[in-house]
Design an enzyme around this catalytic site. Structure first.
Site, short mmCIF file in Angstrom:
data_model
loop_
_atom_site.label_atom_id
_atom_site.label_comp_id
_atom_site.label_asym_id
_atom_site.label_seq_id
_atom_site.Cartn_x
_atom_site.Cartn_y
_atom_site.Cartn_z
N GLY A 216 0.80 -1.22 0.00
CA GLY A 216 0.00 0.00 0.00
C GLY A 216 0.83 1.27 0.00
CB VAL A 260 6.16 -0.45 14.98
CG1 VAL A 260 6.86 -0.46 13.64
CG2 VAL A 260 4.64 -0.50 14.82
CE LYS A 293 -18.62 -4.12 16.12
NZ LYS A 293 -18.83 -5.11 15.03
CG ASN A 345 -13.84 9.18 8.75
OD1 ASN A 345 -14.51 10.07 8.23
ND2 ASN A 345 -12.76 8.68 8.17
CE1 TYR A 351 -6.18 4.87 10.80
CE2 TYR A 351 -7.62 6.64 10.05
CZ TYR A 351 -6.49 5.86 9.89
OH TYR A 351 -5.67 6.09 8.82
CB THR A 386 -5.20 1.57 -0.65
OG1 THR A 386 -6.30 1.73 0.26
CG2 THR A 386 -4.34 2.83 -0.62
#
Length: 445
Positions: A216, A260, A293, A345, A351, A386
């Site tokens: 991506g 990471v 969610k 969002n 997120y 993507t």
């Protein structure tokens, strides 16, 4: 990336009946000219003369005024770009130059043309009228960007008093095909001097670490960095090892399989880069996940995993990267945020929070590292084509693609080009910035 809807609206029948067609954007390839057509440099600000000289050195025709009688000359000039330098504006009435100079110029723009307005950073001004004047440029330029058509973009550069290097670097980026999907943005530059670099390979001799590089956007960042001359350390989780190795082999970089979020991830990345390549000059924090969610149904695992990968890992990695012996003074840190961190969002509270936190890292760390000459910036992608966006439900996907001034989705390369510019030596005057790569999405600021 196309689907049946995109195919239908691009069909000959749809074109004949007048269905609006997104313009094919002019994207950068090595060796292509900075812009297509002459550049009008107007406005009389303190940077105009220097920009005219610089454009001439690049072999680009710079003009200071439009021909008032184009029909008499038998040739109507189609402008590749307009650079309007209003850095010396001191009163709102000075902004009338946007109308007097800008309006005729906009009628003369070629396809995929660029409009760049230069003002003075209001934070450096004291008089209320001066501050109001240059703050007004933001609303004006963002509005102009929404009026342009045929792939043209408009952006604003806000400079300090002696920011010639920073202005030139920002103008070069905004005129070029690198900025194809950057529209309606404000880039602030300070007075630091950027080093000269090879125009084709500006990252030559640099070592760049890119996390989330197996696929991506991350894979494309690695490719563009390598194209621009960097030696790339491609980092991703062991589960993506085959894809990661393929990317690293393609760009002649090295692959490092590491999660990471692991406690020793930072040390392993630093040890690998320093042992194999000598240092870390650029770090791109791209690794990220979504676990969507509605908040009322959000469980601990979804919340915690997104925070761990998208936000906490950056803090942990930076502790190791900024320790003595890793990143030298003058380094570059670029984070991948999101317009979800700006506008939010539905169903992405975790997120959105993580990406807003990334912007917070940029705000704080850029100030802390200023004395070392290390810049810290972020890009905030909008709708990028993507595999992930291809799985979005049809109606939502098509709305997302077209709710921006360019009426189309962006590509991973658009994000990568902006990151590569922020990593260049010439971008030393740009720090603490969040550049949206979203075609001027109608969502967010």
């Amino acid at each position: 990336m196309t689907d049946i809807f995109s195919t239908i609206i691009g069909s000959p029948i749809a074109r004949r009946v007048g269905v609006p067609q997104p313009t094919r954007l002019r994207r950068y390839e090595p060796g292509m000219p900075l812009c297509e057509g002459p550049v009008l440099v107007a406005g009389g600000g303190r940077f105009a003369d220097g920009l005219v000289t610089w454009l001439g050195e690049l072999g680009i025709r710079a003009i200071r005024a439009l021909d008032p009688n184009p029909s008499d000359s038998g040739e109507a000039t189609r402008l590749g770009a307009v650079v309007l330098d209003l850095s010396e504006a001191r009163d709102p009435q000075d902004l009338d130059a946007l109308r007097v100079v800008g309006a005729p110029a906009l009628r003369s723009l070629a396809r995929n043309a660029r409009v760049v307005v230069i003002g003075t950073d209001p934070a450096t001004l004291g008089e209320v009228s001066h501050v109001a004047t240059h703050r007004a440029l933001e609303g004006a330029v963002r509005s102009i960007a929404k009026e342009l058509r045929h792939g043209a973009t408009a952006n604003l550069v806000l400079a300090q008093q002696d920011s010639s290097d920073g202005v030139r670097s920002a103008v070069e980026f905004l005129l070029s095909g690198r900025s194809a999907y950057v529209d309606g943005q404000v880039i602030r530059v300070d007075d630091r001097t950027g080093a000269n670099a090879d125009a084709v390979r500006p990252l030559a001799g640099k070592v760049a670490v890119v996390t989330g590089a197996a696929r991506g956007i991350g894979a494309e960042i690695a490719r563009v960095m390598a194209r621009d001359g960097a030696t790339v350390v491609a980092v991703d989780v062991p589960a993506a090892g085959d894809a990661l190795a393929a990317v690293a082999n393609e760009i002649r970089g090295t692959a490092l399989q590491v999660d990471v979020t692991a406690a020793d991830a930072g040390r392993r990345i630093v040890d690998h880069a320093v042992t194999r390549h000598g240092s870390i000059d650029v770090v791109v924090h791209n690794a990220g996940i979504t676990r969507d969610k509605l908040l009322v149904n959000m469980d601990e695992s979804r919340w915690g995993s997104v925070m761990a990968v998208n936000l906490r890992s950056i803090l942990q990695l930076n502790d190791a990267i900024l320790a003595p012996g890793a990143m030298p003074d003058g380094g570059r840190i670029v984070c991948v945020a999101s317009i979800a961190g700006i506008a939010g969002n539905r169903g992405q509270t975790n997120y959105g929070a993580s990406k807003a936190g990334v912007i917070g890292i940029v705000d704080a760390l850029s100030t802390q590292l200023a004395e070392r000459g290390i810049t810290v910036n972020a890009v905030a992608p909008g709708f990028i084509e993507t595999d992930m966006t291809a799985r979005i439900p049809f109606a939502t996907r098509e709305i997302g693609r077209r709710m921006n001034s360019l009426q189309q989705g962006g590509t991973p390369k658009d994000v990568a080009e902006t990151i590569a510019w922020l990593a260049q030596p010439g971008a030393a005057a740009v720090t603490g910035q969040v550049v949206r790569v979203c075609g001027q999405s109608l969502l967010g600021a």
